[in-house]
Design a protein around this motif. Structure first.
Motif, mmCIF file in Angstrom:
data_model
loop_
_atom_site.group_PDB
_atom_site.id
_atom_site.type_symbol
_atom_site.label_atom_id
_atom_site.label_comp_id
_atom_site.label_asym_id
_atom_site.label_seq_id
_atom_site.Cartn_x
_atom_site.Cartn_y
_atom_site.Cartn_z
ATOM 1 N N ILE A 1 51.540 2.803 40.461
ATOM 2 C CA ILE A 1 51.510 4.037 39.394
ATOM 3 C C ILE A 1 49.844 4.126 39.176
ATOM 4 C CG2 ILE A 1 52.769 4.026 36.972
ATOM 5 C CD1 ILE A 1 55.160 2.834 37.874
ATOM 6 N N LYS A 2 49.211 5.494 38.403
ATOM 7 C CA LYS A 2 48.559 5.117 38.769
ATOM 8 C C LYS A 2 47.890 5.205 36.315
ATOM 9 C CE LYS A 2 46.343 5.883 41.910
ATOM 10 N NZ LYS A 2 46.302 4.641 42.437
ATOM 11 N N GLN A 3 49.229 5.864 36.109
ATOM 12 C CA GLN A 3 48.961 5.661 34.564
ATOM 13 C C GLN A 3 49.677 4.393 33.790
ATOM 14 O OE1 GLN A 3 51.437 6.870 35.854
ATOM 15 N NE2 GLN A 3 52.343 9.221 35.199
ATOM 16 N N PRO A 4 48.670 3.841 32.517
ATOM 17 C CA PRO A 4 48.816 2.408 32.079
ATOM 18 C C PRO A 4 50.057 2.252 31.264
ATOM 19 C CG PRO A 4 47.288 4.139 30.816
ATOM 20 C CD PRO A 4 47.446 5.020 32.087
ATOM 21 N N ASP A 5 50.959 3.021 31.457
ATOM 22 C CA ASP A 5 52.242 2.873 30.317
ATOM 23 C C ASP A 5 52.622 3.338 31.156
ATOM 24 O OD1 ASP A 5 50.765 2.133 27.823
ATOM 25 O OD2 ASP A 5 50.081 4.613 27.754
ATOM 26 N N VAL A 6 53.750 1.722 30.892
ATOM 27 C CA VAL A 6 54.948 2.536 32.146
ATOM 28 C C VAL A 6 56.618 1.832 31.886
ATOM 29 C CG1 VAL A 6 55.593 2.082 34.353
ATOM 30 C CG2 VAL A 6 53.815 1.685 34.130
ATOM 31 N N ALA A 7 57.353 2.148 31.391
ATOM 32 C CA ALA A 7 58.776 2.491 31.536
ATOM 33 C C ALA A 7 59.774 2.148 31.776
ATOM 34 C CB ALA A 7 58.868 3.017 29.762
ATOM 35 N N LEU A 8 60.353 0.772 31.424
ATOM 36 C CA LEU A 8 61.378 1.790 32.499
ATOM 37 C C LEU A 8 62.566 1.990 31.030
ATOM 38 C CD1 LEU A 8 63.010 -1.728 34.365
ATOM 39 C CD2 LEU A 8 62.117 0.876 35.299
ATOM 40 N N TYR A 9 63.500 3.301 31.458
ATOM 41 C CA TYR A 9 64.459 3.673 30.722
ATOM 42 C C TYR A 9 65.976 3.737 30.966
ATOM 43 C CZ TYR A 9 67.041 6.970 27.802
ATOM 44 O OH TYR A 9 68.007 7.590 26.679
ATOM 45 N N ILE A 10 66.606 2.655 30.467
ATOM 46 C CA ILE A 10 68.187 1.876 30.514
ATOM 47 C C ILE A 10 69.338 2.894 30.566
ATOM 48 C CG2 ILE A 10 70.067 0.981 31.418
ATOM 49 C CD1 ILE A 10 67.257 -1.048 32.238
#
Length: 142
Positions: free
Chosen positions: A65-74
């Protein structure tokens, strides 16, 4: 900011538009095995094997994943792992995700792994609040 963020509306999701967002629908992740399939698709995890240790290792890497910000959305948290016989499975998963998010905060600057900001977003639901509070997992609500 807390690693877990409860979103009170779809509009609150706009705060995370710069994030690489992987959505997990609780209606499709009622068992741990189903969750593994959903997270693999949501984050396009390469070389994934359904196992908590493998998930831990891969989410502590995120090099694909290239983006520095990653989130799981449940979404539909009330159904997440709802067919597991023991709530312990859900608690272990949430604790693991929290630990992974913490690990990313403490990554050494000298480490060659690009640093990530990892968050777990949850569509607001009373079950989420109850579980997080019971397990003393810090969260914020927006």
């Amino acid at each position: 900011m807390a690693n877990f963020i409860l979103l009170t509306s779809e509009e609150a999701l706009a705060n995370f538009k710069q994030y690489r967002l992987g959505q997990i629908d609780g209606t499709k992740a009622k068992t741990l095995n189903a969750f593994y399939g959903e997270i693999e698709k949501a984050l396009k995890i390469p070389d994934f094997e359904p196992d908590l240790d493998v998930l831990d290792s891969l989410l502590n890497d995120l090099s694909w994943i290239k983006q520095p910000d990653v989130a799981l959305y449940i979404t539909h948290f009330e159904l997440l792992l709802s067919q597991e016989k023991k709530e312990k499975v859900l608690i272990e998963l949430l604790s693991l995700l929290d630990a992974i998010a913490e690990d990313w905060k403490w990554l050494d600057d000298e480490d060659e792994t690009p640093k990530k900001n990892f968050k777990i977003l949850i569509q607001h639901h009373e079950r989420a609040i109850a579980v997080l509070e019971k397990e003393e997992i810090t969260f914020t609500t927006i």
